[in-house]
Design an enzyme around this catalytic site. Structure first.
Site, PDB file in Angstrom:
ATOM      1  N   CYS A  97       0.896  -1.160   0.000  1.00  0.00           N
ATOM      2  CA  CYS A  97       0.000   0.000   0.000  1.00  0.00           C
ATOM      3  C   CYS A  97       0.928   1.201   0.000  1.00  0.00           C
ATOM      4  CB  CYS A  97      -0.889  -0.004   1.246  1.00  0.00           C
ATOM      5  SG  CYS A  97      -1.802   1.545   1.448  1.00  0.00           S
ATOM      6  N   CYS A 136      -0.508   4.263   2.351  1.00  0.00           N
ATOM      7  CA  CYS A 136      -0.567   4.198   3.818  1.00  0.00           C
ATOM      8  C   CYS A 136      -0.133   2.810   4.260  1.00  0.00           C
ATOM      9  CB  CYS A 136      -1.932   4.610   4.374  1.00  0.00           C
ATOM     10  SG  CYS A 136      -3.403   3.861   3.645  1.00  0.00           S
ATOM     11  N   SER A 137      -1.036   1.999   4.802  1.00  0.00           N
ATOM     12  CA  SER A 137      -0.614   0.706   5.335  1.00  0.00           C
ATOM     13  C   SER A 137      -1.724  -0.329   5.195  1.00  0.00           C
ATOM     14  CB  SER A 137      -0.237   0.855   6.807  1.00  0.00           C
ATOM     15  OG  SER A 137      -1.324   1.394   7.532  1.00  0.00           O
ATOM     16  N   CYS A 138      -2.544  -0.221   4.149  1.00  0.00           N
ATOM     17  CA  CYS A 138      -3.667  -1.141   3.964  1.00  0.00           C
ATOM     18  C   CYS A 138      -3.159  -2.579   3.907  1.00  0.00           C
ATOM     19  CB  CYS A 138      -4.422  -0.785   2.687  1.00  0.00           C
ATOM     20  SG  CYS A 138      -5.167   0.857   2.802  1.00  0.00           S
TER      21      CYS A 138
END
Lengths: 200, 218
Positions: free
Chosen positions: A102, A105-107
């Site tokens: 991702c 962000c940090s999906c």
């Protein structure tokens, strides 16, 4: 070190202050925070995803369902909900390797992999894996044949991706549980391969 | 003030090597676990949505110098202040001074059901999908003046629609408080050479999930 220590304390103080004010305002149930932490510390993690992969390795009909409708197939094993509402499973094969990121962000697919490791959320991985996946894989000790095609999946929306690694050779007689033990977290992100039998 | 996301780093260089980490450690300090739990519990108040959270985090000016849970902490504080649930004075004092506003509170016995429910984003669509499987598309060239999920490195690039994922809550509108505004979502795949030019190696492709407003027919 001194500075690092006081910086950490500053964050700790800030978290404590926030939690205190939220409790005083009645916005949170402190017991709910403990349940949330326990959930992601002890219940939801990459062993869930490993069970999904092992099932896909032993059951071709399940594997087909997983590739067609991963959300439903994964729910059959009891894993669903937050950050796994819309799942897609992508299978590695000889000549084809998948890697998930991702960049924004940090999906990450929480119900099957738990919370992401630090590197997954950090700038070096997010910035480089889309541009130089082979270079990044090398930092994980993974070298793929030059002829292998690499697909990088940038999970920019609310779809979450699970990589089904290739089943290691020589595992024909293993139980589903023993197979699951070969499935690493990184192999389900695509920065690793499933372990060989006897490899730790 | 122009909108600047500090999180859009795909394709940028200069961040150094990846540091792999063994499976196991979920949190690296007790406070990180509290920040995760506070973020989920306070998100359950319904005073903001996930896209607003992402927007609050990516616009932190020192985003790239913070650890991930610091980003979550400061983003959460910003949202709480912006939405009027708390003042910055209260947070610095560590003591509530104003009466609370009424919110929905997540109770311990509701956590499991709350997490199991999640927040699905697929919606019924009122219009047919504009693009078909296999269709060539080009991503929008212009940067957005608000939160968006169109990364800079795929702007103005030609790719192919590989999957049609249904209509989903549109992050750009949702983050701005403009409602769910569902749009068709597609997996669009690019050959690495389209993104990175001559440095691209053969046999490398990158896909991302694109809402219809990000795309035009190519």
């Amino acid at each position: 070190m001194e500075e690092e220590h006081s910086e950490l304390s500053n964050v700790e103080r800030r978290v404590r202050a926030l939690e205190t004010v939220m409790t005083q305002k009645g916005y949170i149930d402190p017991a709910a925070l403990d349940v949330l932490i326990d959930t992601y510390q002890t219940k939801v993690g990459p062993r869930n995803g490993a069970r999904v992969v092992a099932r896909a390795w032993v059951d071709p009909v399940f594997r087909e369902r997983l590739l067609r409708d991963a959300t439903a197939a994964i729910a059959e094993l009891g894993y669903s909900g937050r950050q796994g509402e819309h799942m897609i499973a992508v299978a590695n094969a000889p000549g084809r390797h998948n890697v998930v990121v991702c960049t924004l962000c940090s999906c990450y697919p929480w119900p099957v992999l738990g919370l992401p490791p630090i590197w997954y959320k950090s700038a070096p991985y997010r910035s480089r894996v889309v541009r130089d996946p082979r270079g990044v894989l090398a930092e994980f000790g993974v070298t793929l044949p030059a002829s292998t095609e690499i697909r990088v999946w940038d999970s920019t929306a609310e779809v979450r991706y699970l990589v089904i690694p290739e089943r290691p050779t020589g595992t024909e007689g293993l139980s589903e549980e023993a197979l699951a033990a070969l499935v690493t977290r990184d192999s389900m992100i695509g920065t690793g391969l499933a372990r060989a039998v006897g490899e730790t | 003030m122009p909108y600047v996301s500090h999180a859009d780093i795909g394709g940028r260089s200069g961040f150094g090597a990846v540091v792999p980490e063994p499976e196991g450690a979920v949190f690296h300090a007790t406070w990180e676990a509290r920040v995760l739990a506070l973020t989920i519990a306070l998100g359950a108040t319904g005073r903001w949505n996930l896209d607003m959270s992402r927007s609050a985090r990516e616009t932190l000016p020192d985003y790239l110098n913070l650890t991930y849970y610091e980003i979550w902490l400061y983003g959460l504080e910003k949202l709480l202040i912006d939405k009027g649930l708390v003042t910055s004075d209260e947070l610095s004092a560590g003591c509530a001074r104003l009466a609370p506003v009424p919110v929905r509170v997540l109770k311990a016995d509701q956590v499991a059901a709350f997490l199991a429910r999640g927040a699905p984003t697929e919606r019924a669509s009122l219009t047919p999908a504009r693009f078909k499987l296999g269709q060539r598309v080009r991503t929008r060239r212009t940067p957005a003046e608000h939160h968006t999920r169109l990364p800079g490195y795929v702007r103005g690039k030609r790719g192919v629609v590989e999957r049609v994922l249904g209509a989903h809550v549109f992050a750009d509108s949702h983050a701005q408080g403009a409602g769910e505004d569902p749009h068709w979502l597609y997996t669009v795949v690019f050959d690495a050479a389209e993104l990175w030019g001559s440095e691209a190696k053969p046999g490398h492709s990158v896909s991302f999930d694109a809402w219809e407003p990000y795309l035009e027919a190519a």
